[in-house]
Enzyme design. Structure first.
Site, mmCIF file in Angstrom:
data_model
loop_
_atom_site.group_PDB
_atom_site.id
_atom_site.type_symbol
_atom_site.label_atom_id
_atom_site.label_comp_id
_atom_site.label_asym_id
_atom_site.label_seq_id
_atom_site.Cartn_x
_atom_site.Cartn_y
_atom_site.Cartn_z
ATOM 1 N N TYR A 53 4.292 121.003 32.802
ATOM 2 C CA TYR A 53 4.704 121.396 34.095
ATOM 3 C C TYR A 53 5.925 122.598 34.047
ATOM 4 C CZ TYR A 53 0.864 118.779 35.624
ATOM 5 O OH TYR A 53 -0.435 118.244 35.916
ATOM 6 N N HIS A 106 -1.767 118.630 46.957
ATOM 7 C CA HIS A 106 -1.537 117.897 45.587
ATOM 8 C C HIS A 106 -0.108 118.207 45.042
ATOM 9 C CE1 HIS A 106 -6.070 118.226 45.028
ATOM 10 N NE2 HIS A 106 -5.710 117.158 45.521
HETATM 11 P P1 NAD Z 1 -11.206 124.402 39.814
HETATM 12 O O1 NAD Z 1 -10.411 125.354 38.645
HETATM 13 O O2 NAD Z 1 -11.835 123.412 39.349
HETATM 14 O O3 NAD Z 1 -12.115 125.562 40.613
HETATM 15 C C1 NAD Z 1 -11.993 127.052 40.692
HETATM 16 C C2 NAD Z 1 -12.763 127.480 41.552
HETATM 17 O O4 NAD Z 1 -12.515 128.754 41.896
HETATM 18 C C3 NAD Z 1 -14.283 127.634 40.471
HETATM 19 O O5 NAD Z 1 -15.293 127.108 41.693
HETATM 20 C C4 NAD Z 1 -14.382 129.141 40.362
HETATM 21 O O6 NAD Z 1 -15.710 129.606 40.586
HETATM 22 C C5 NAD Z 1 -13.502 129.707 41.524
HETATM 23 N N1 NAD Z 1 -13.038 131.224 41.218
HETATM 24 C C6 NAD Z 1 -12.779 131.517 39.998
HETATM 25 N N2 NAD Z 1 -12.044 132.748 40.079
HETATM 26 C C7 NAD Z 1 -12.135 133.228 41.488
HETATM 27 C C8 NAD Z 1 -11.978 134.328 42.022
HETATM 28 N N3 NAD Z 1 -11.538 135.313 41.580
HETATM 29 N N4 NAD Z 1 -12.386 134.395 43.602
HETATM 30 C C9 NAD Z 1 -12.808 133.262 44.089
HETATM 31 N N5 NAD Z 1 -13.200 131.968 43.424
HETATM 32 C C10 NAD Z 1 -12.762 131.874 42.007
HETATM 33 O O7 NAD Z 1 -9.779 124.662 40.797
HETATM 34 P P2 NAD Z 1 -9.743 123.477 42.022
HETATM 35 O O8 NAD Z 1 -11.118 123.072 42.697
HETATM 36 O O9 NAD Z 1 -8.607 123.904 42.848
HETATM 37 O O10 NAD Z 1 -9.308 122.123 41.312
HETATM 38 C C11 NAD Z 1 -8.340 121.193 41.786
HETATM 39 C C12 NAD Z 1 -7.248 121.156 41.019
HETATM 40 O O11 NAD Z 1 -6.624 122.173 39.980
HETATM 41 C C13 NAD Z 1 -6.034 121.123 42.046
HETATM 42 O O12 NAD Z 1 -5.832 119.639 42.086
HETATM 43 C C14 NAD Z 1 -4.963 121.822 41.421
HETATM 44 O O13 NAD Z 1 -3.497 121.060 41.918
HETATM 45 C C15 NAD Z 1 -5.154 122.083 40.089
HETATM 46 N N6 NAD Z 1 -4.691 123.646 39.626
HETATM 47 C C16 NAD Z 1 -3.921 124.395 40.521
HETATM 48 C C17 NAD Z 1 -3.532 125.585 40.073
HETATM 49 C C18 NAD Z 1 -2.553 126.465 40.991
HETATM 50 O O14 NAD Z 1 -1.864 125.883 41.587
HETATM 51 N N7 NAD Z 1 -2.757 127.716 40.985
HETATM 52 C C19 NAD Z 1 -4.168 126.108 38.642
HETATM 53 C C20 NAD Z 1 -4.796 125.145 37.958
HETATM 54 C C21 NAD Z 1 -5.222 123.984 38.435
#
Ligand code: NAD
Ligand code: ZN
Length: 237
Positions: A53, A106
């Site tokens: 993290y 989260h």
């Molecule tokens: P996930 O990674 O499981 O799913 C991401 C989704 O976004 C997929 O369905 C994918 O098709 C879609 N996607 C990818 N690129 C895209 C784009 N350019 N435009 C639109 N859609 C797009 O993510 P989630 O469902 O948020 O998973 C949940 C967990 O991941 C959360 O608990 C979160 O805390 C954690 N997480 C957070 C971050 C962040 O803060 N940016 C990054 C990674 C993981």
């Protein structure tokens, strides 16, 4: 006035250069989710989990909000009715774009949580295991991230606003992580219209009245423009 509830996931930050949760091989930045995202992992190898993290927190300095974050911030400013952006993201791109009616269910990378007294506080630098809590003094600060098996923040407030939503919109989330994945069903039970904006159909796609597939930085500004032009949460306009 009408109520809009928006759920965002890692996909909305993808075009800012932050990798999504389940990248190639089901890994998050090269790690198995169960090795960096569970209370057991934190207990077993705190150095690894804290370092993971720390790296994610440090990476925030070199990314910026994209057009999708900007559009939601504009909706937040200009929508006269009730609105809540519930994000699963732990990055801070929504607030850096200017969104205010926002909740991090989260947790947040730029926050530390005291495992002893529960105090949360802003944290921007590295957070080594054993860091002392300024509130109670215990050497118990940990990343303020909701791990699998832990209760997300502000669930009562989220369920309350979902119960009176006129429109629920899900953006860039795979629909694999509960309870967020169940929000669409809850909103529908209470009569909300439901719309999904995602690159690929999510696991819960069938629950949405409409799914639009594409990149968030394209789809979200288009949808926000339409809602504000119609001054109505109807996405059919
Ligand atoms: P996930 O990674 O499981 O799913 C991401 C989704 O976004 C997929 O369905 C994918 O098709 C879609 N996607 C990818 N690129 C895209 C784009 N350019 N435009 C639109 N859609 C797009 O993510 P989630 O469902 O948020 O998973 C949940 C967990 O991941 C959360 O608990 C979160 O805390 C954690 N997480 C957070 C971050 C962040 O803060 N940016 C990054 C990674 C993981
Ligand atoms: Zn404390």
């Amino acid at each position: 006035m009408h109520t809009i509830v928006i759920l965002t996931g890692a996909g909305i930050s993808a075009e800012s250069g932050i990798t999504t949760f389940r990248g190639p091989g089901g890994l998050w930045e090269g790690h198995r989710v169960e090795d960096v995202c569970t209370p057991e992992a934190l207990a077993r190898d705190p150095a690894l989990v804290h370092r993971f993290y720390d790296l994610r927190r440090a990476a925030l300095a070199s990314v910026a909000p994209n057009a999708a974050h900007d559009a939601l911030a504009r909706l937040d400013r200009e929508w006269g009715g009730e609105l809540l952006i519930v994000t699963q993201n732990v990055d801070d791109l929504h607030e850096r774009a200017g969104a205010v009616r926002l909740l991090h269910m989260h947790g947040e990378l730029r926050s530390a949580l005291c495992a002893a007294c529960g105090t949360r506080q802003a944290w921007t630098g590295a957070l080594p295991p054993g860091s002392a809590c300024p509130a109670c003094g215990a050497a118990a600060l940990r990343p303020d991230i909701v791990f699998f098996g832990e209760m997300p923040y502000q669930m009562e407030r989220i369920e309350d606003v979902l119960s009176r939503a006129d429109l629920f919109v899900s953006i860039g989330t795979s629909g694999a992580v509960y309870p967020a994945a169940g929000f669409v069903r809850l909103a529908r039970q209470h009569g909300a219209a439901t719309l999904e904006l995602n690159l690929d159909p999510s696991e819960g796609s069938a629950w949405f009245e409409e799914t639009r597939l594409g990149r968030a930085a394209t789809l979200v500004p288009e949808w926000v423009d339409a809602v504000l032009a119609a001054n109505s949460p109807s996405y059919r306009t």
